[in-house]
Design an enzyme around this catalytic site. Structure first.
Site, PDB file in Angstrom:
ATOM      1  N   ASP A 181       0.833  -1.197   0.000  1.00  0.00           N
ATOM      2  CA  ASP A 181       0.000   0.000   0.000  1.00  0.00           C
ATOM      3  C   ASP A 181       0.873   1.255   0.000  1.00  0.00           C
ATOM      4  OD1 ASP A 181      -2.897   0.853   0.445  1.00  0.00           O
ATOM      5  OD2 ASP A 181      -1.878   1.942   2.069  1.00  0.00           O
TER       6      ASP A 181
ATOM      7  N   GLU B 284       1.732  -0.537  -5.113  1.00  0.00           N
ATOM      8  CA  GLU B 284       0.507   0.227  -5.391  1.00  0.00           C
ATOM      9  C   GLU B 284       0.910   1.701  -5.434  1.00  0.00           C
ATOM     10  OE1 GLU B 284      -1.502   1.934  -2.619  1.00  0.00           O
ATOM     11  OE2 GLU B 284      -3.361   2.273  -3.700  1.00  0.00           O
TER      12      GLU B 284
END
Lengths: 456, 456
Positions: free
Chosen positions: A371, A400
């Site tokens: 993330d 990401e």
């Protein structure tokens, strides 16, 4: 002293010496600019091996236009490999070309024939004793002044003689590139089809397990779960980002940690570890795998907040700094301070973050969707990915990262196996064509693997 | 551990770590990609010094679009320099931007004001005791809750406070690029107007001396003389490249060496050393200089041929190999074997070649036009140019290289001060525009200086 022969611009490579990337079985084309002074003809060879192996494998390189050479290989195993480019003067080819040109121009080539015979005899000395007959025969023919020159030149063109003549560099002339590192992943690092689902919306782990066969049927091979850990209650967000949740609002899964545990715990609402293990096992049985979210941030209720306040940013009023992008506030999430004042605190924090990965790898998870990696230090990623992959070379990391292109490329360089792309922002034909060329052939294509899925 | 802040793609530089190039007084623009994780604002600084100096000079870098930063400097002296790029998080600018955004969004910023005051106090501790008053005042204003926030923010915007706030990196955050080498030449390395003449056609050195004032008048600043050494008699070439010279044919000046001497001798037909010295002196007096041809090859009569047969290529019939480009023959010239079998022979040869340069440098020659450098080893040029320039940093080398572009760039990289170009082959508008952009801004422009003169 530099190499007698220039070997430049070797690809694949990264800008700052991190490994380039490939997957097992992939045809890796290695290329380089190779040239030397004068007009002599060159030979070049690619050599590669798993890092630490004593044996090189080799392949001859072919010459392309404009002094570019290339050869291809593929690696059978995952892990760190190295390759080098070797080049040397092809004394035999140079001699033969000159002798033929002179003969065709009507010049006497008696001395050239003797030079050829000496080259063949020198090669013979490098062959095994039992293999020397064709060399002796070739040298004798080259010296036979009663035969036409063409026939004498033809006599050395025997495969076993040529193989030795062409493959053996003079020691003082042999030039070798730097060792180039190449990290070899399993094939899903290059291509995989991802399906994202919230276990909470699918009957927890047990219900999700039942959906897997249908997902496999559709062709997916990676099932990605947003964070499955306990969710904080302090400053929990309600519907539409309000700070007044109702009793049934579960909060954001990215607000990780509660009294029930942190990054190595499971939200009790999703199931048990046994059910999680069964989910992982069923995915494997169907040829798929489970990817977890690696989101390095904490809710105010995460055990780290009380056990390690030094891992967070403290403000002058004694509070811990929550996430914000002024004037936006994310009160339910504390970002981690990856650079505490004391080096030993940083070491402990980074090791703990590594151990979170080890914990889930132990439970069969080998693919992490990371993330917002561009909001954590590049130095941390370089360190943790190397640490994990040197022990588990089959573990993969998807960045990401929707951020600026240089950061995306740098994350790939320091170790991420896959990255997001700007694909979804390109819509016109020319934009798509240019971008496809850039990601397929541009400098970053040696180490950045763009993932074209349109979900964030 | 890599830098907390990424500093990438620093220019100027060469592909393989040789120095980039500049001349004294030239504005050298240094640029780099600089970025870090998260949204904090950065500061960057260029630092440079003559290699070996203990003091760095510095200049702040400005941010351009797409995470590129740049600054410029110029060097006063010739010789090797180094520069680095430093980057750190600008804690003050980051704080101020966030505090202002929050205030403008109507949020309470009491804690932010205290954070600002603490930043100013930390900066104060780094200032001299006598300079601390404005810091104390700024901190006090920031904490003064009876004033409007805008006024309190304004209070820290005092030049002497800002200078300390912005220029002082946190130690754990400071990131530094590799040391980048830069070779600084005198200005004629960048631009000079050459006039080539054969002293033999101008009344020898004495006659040539008389022509200099007129050449200076025309704006020339470098007078280039083809080889001025004794010319061989064995296999001397006659008119139209015949091998049957008449009694008045002087041979090719590039067939260097006879019983009268080699590369450190003067052809008796051209004059004496005294006359040569007078020519050099008159050129200097007129603001010009004499460039000699550095042609590393020998006539069969060169003293090296008898004194050092190991410096030449010997054939099986006992003869020494003359120059050829099959089927073309240059019987009056022996190429040198720069890689004799024995290392000590190579060392002696390379040193002797270096000493030829030292000999003429001693006589006032500081600019050498190097004949066909692409037919001699790159390793030799890297070695000899470094040897000479580390002792005589004002000596320059022009590469007479009409060869493929990669070799021309590599010769420049390993040390040549100037190079020929393909300019004369470009005639269409688009060709000229593309080529001018390539030589002015392409990667090789950091170290290759194309000479646009149309003579070979």
């Amino acid at each position: 002293m530099i190499n007698p022969i220039a070997i430049e611009n070797v690809r694949p490579r990264t800008p700052d010496g991190f490994p380039a990337k490939a997957v097992t079985g992939q045809v890796v084309t290695v290329s380089a600019d190779i040239f030397r002074d004068g007009h002599d003809l060159l030979a070049a060879q690619l050599a590669w091996r798993p890092k630490g192996s004593k044996m090189w494998q080799t392949a001859p390189m072919s010459e392309l236009p404009n002094h570019r050479w290339e050869a291809a290989f593929s690696a059978a195993d995952v892990g760190l490999h190295e390759f080098v480019v070797r080049a040397w003067t092809d004394a035999y080819a140079t001699w033969r070309k000159g002798a033929l040109l002179k003969h065709q121009a009507g010049q006497d080539v008696a001395v050239e024939m003797e030079e050829g015979a000496l080259l063949v005899e020198a090669a013979s000395a490098r062959a095994k004793a039992k293999d020397r007959a064709p060399f002796e025969q070739a040298a004798e023919m080259l010296r036979n002044k009663y035969l036409p020159v063409e026939n004498r030149l033809e006599a050395a063109e025997v495969p076993e003689v040529l193989a030795v003549l062409r493959a053996t560099p003079a020691k003082k002339d042999l030039s070798i590139s730097s060792s180039m590192p190449l990290w070899v992943d399993r094939p899903r690092a290059l291509f995989s089809s991802w399906y994202e689902l919230f276990p909470r919306s699918n009957g927890g782990f047990a219900g999700t397990t039942k959906r897997l066969a249908a997902l496999a049927e559709m062709g997916f091979d990676v099932i990605y779960l947003p964070p499955i850990h306990p969710i904080g209650v302090t400053d929990r967000k309600g519907k539409n980002n309000t700070t007044t949740p109702g009793p049934d609002d579960v909060g954001s899964p990215w607000a990780i940690g509660s009294a029930a545990g942190g990054h190595t715990a499971i939200d009790p609402g999703l199931g048990t570890f046994e059910e999680f293990d069964a989910l992982v096992e069923e995915a494997h049985a169907l040829g798929m795998e489970i990817s977890l979210d690696y989101a390095l941030q904490c809710s105010p209720d995460h055990p780290w907040v009380t056990d390690h306040p030094e891992w967070f940013h403290r403000r002058p009023d004694g509070s811990i700094k929550f996430a914000e992008n002024p004037p936006k506030k994310y009160q339910d999430i504390y970002p981690i301070n990856f650079w505490p004042d004391k080096d030993e605190d940083r070491d402990a924090l980074w090791r703990e973050c590594r151990d979170v990965l080890e914990f889930w790898i132990e439970r069969g998870v080998k693919f992490f969707r990371v993330d917002n990696p561009h909001t954590k230090p590049l130095a941390f990623w370089a360190w943790v990915i190397r640490k994990i992959q040197s022990k588990h070379p089959d573990v993969l990391f998807l960045a990401e990262a929707f951020t600026h292109p240089k950061m995306m490329a740098r994350l790939a360089e320091v170790g991420f196996s896959q990255s997001y792309t700007y694909f979804t922002w390109r819509t016109a034909k020319q934009e798509l064509a240019e971008y496809a060329l850039e990601v397929a052939q541009g400098p970053a294509s040696d180490y950045m693997r763009p993932n074209f899925w349109p979900n964030t």
